[in-house]
Enzyme design. Sequence first.
Site, PDB file in Angstrom:
ATOM      1  CB  SER A   1      -1.082  -0.114   1.149  1.00 22.78           C
ATOM      2  OG  SER A   1      -1.905   0.747   1.213  1.00 22.78           O
TER       3      SER A   1
ATOM      4  CG  ASP B   1      -7.260  -2.117  -3.629  1.00 22.66           C
ATOM      5  OD1 ASP B   1      -7.714  -1.472  -2.791  1.00 22.66           O
ATOM      6  OD2 ASP B   1      -5.891  -1.962  -3.753  1.00 22.66           O
TER       7      ASP B   1
ATOM      8  CG  HIS C   1      -6.047  -2.227   0.014  1.00 19.59           C
ATOM      9  ND1 HIS C   1      -5.152  -1.447  -0.960  1.00 19.59           N
ATOM     10  CD2 HIS C   1      -5.313  -1.532   1.277  1.00 19.59           C
ATOM     11  CE1 HIS C   1      -4.425  -0.631  -0.433  1.00 19.59           C
ATOM     12  NE2 HIS C   1      -4.294  -0.834   0.858  1.00 19.59           N
TER      13      HIS C   1
END
Length: 350
Positions: free
Chosen positions: A155, A282, A310
């Site tokens: 991320s 996502d 995610h």
Amino acid sequence: MPDTKPGLRMSTTSGRILASAFRPHPLLRGAHAQTIAPALLRPTPALRLRVERLETPDGDFVDLGWTGEEHAQAPIAVLVHGLGGNFESKYLRGSALRLVTAGWRVCVLLLRGASEEPNRLPRAYNQGDTADLRHLWRVLREREPGAFIATIGWSLGGNVTLKALGEEGAGAPTDVACAVSVPFSLHECAEHLRIGFARHYQKRLLDSLKDMVRRKHARQPVTAPADLGKALAARDFFEFDDAFTAPLNGYRDAEDYYARAACGQYLPRIQRPTLVLHALDDPFMVPSVVPDASRLSSSVTLELSPRGGHVGFISAGRFGEPVCWAEAHLCAHLVAAYARHRQSGAINAS
């Protein structure tokens, strides 16, 4: 304009886009289930870390968590957490355990301000702050010039990793890298997190940011022109980054920060073998931000899955048990890369 580095060469050939072999667990097929289940339901993997405090060139510090056998011949994996991450992040600990089992040393980098003890200087980590990762790479390379170094970022940590690779170009002190669930274009991601169910993710992330800010500024005054009151009252990332992140890090405003810090524009500049794993469902972003092959350097492989959420990618094991597929997949990828590196060294030496 994005940050640039003298002598940085743009790749003239496209990268690769591959269809992922990932298949979601039949009970966790949705994007939200894939995202929430590993974060909330997975037990925290047991892992003992040796903590090292690394001083930075500007007088601040970051903390490193080491695990694995302490011998110079073993390869090193640098793991970089996402927004709100720390030494307890399950995806970090799970990945570290797999790599240690494969004979690697692991160094978990807590980005500036993510430690239990607040960092010294006014600024803390953000999507575009690559200085501490690049400093760590150089420290590791100076300590062990011949070590094989790999890097994985998730991320925000993936954004930082890819941006750092693009800034360093052919001189990047990591031999190979992976990134998972990265926000290729920050403006679109921030907009998406304002609407629908995604607002719940935004609130959770904002709450973690605000907690970090409160802990730090209970001891330190806020440096102008940042506005602590507005930051703590922010209802979305635009408001928080306008009030706090942008002014503390030399950006004009949130839009300037998003434009200059996003990793998407750095993908053509990467010159180290890099795997980017991404799910099209996502819930932190929209599929339109995913780059096509022409926006990847020849060193970058983008592995796309229709599902995975995610930082999720939970599949089913032989008996239907949940399996953290991405962690096994990335570990296997790095092990194979190291094997190729050793084979190449043996051939060159003969």
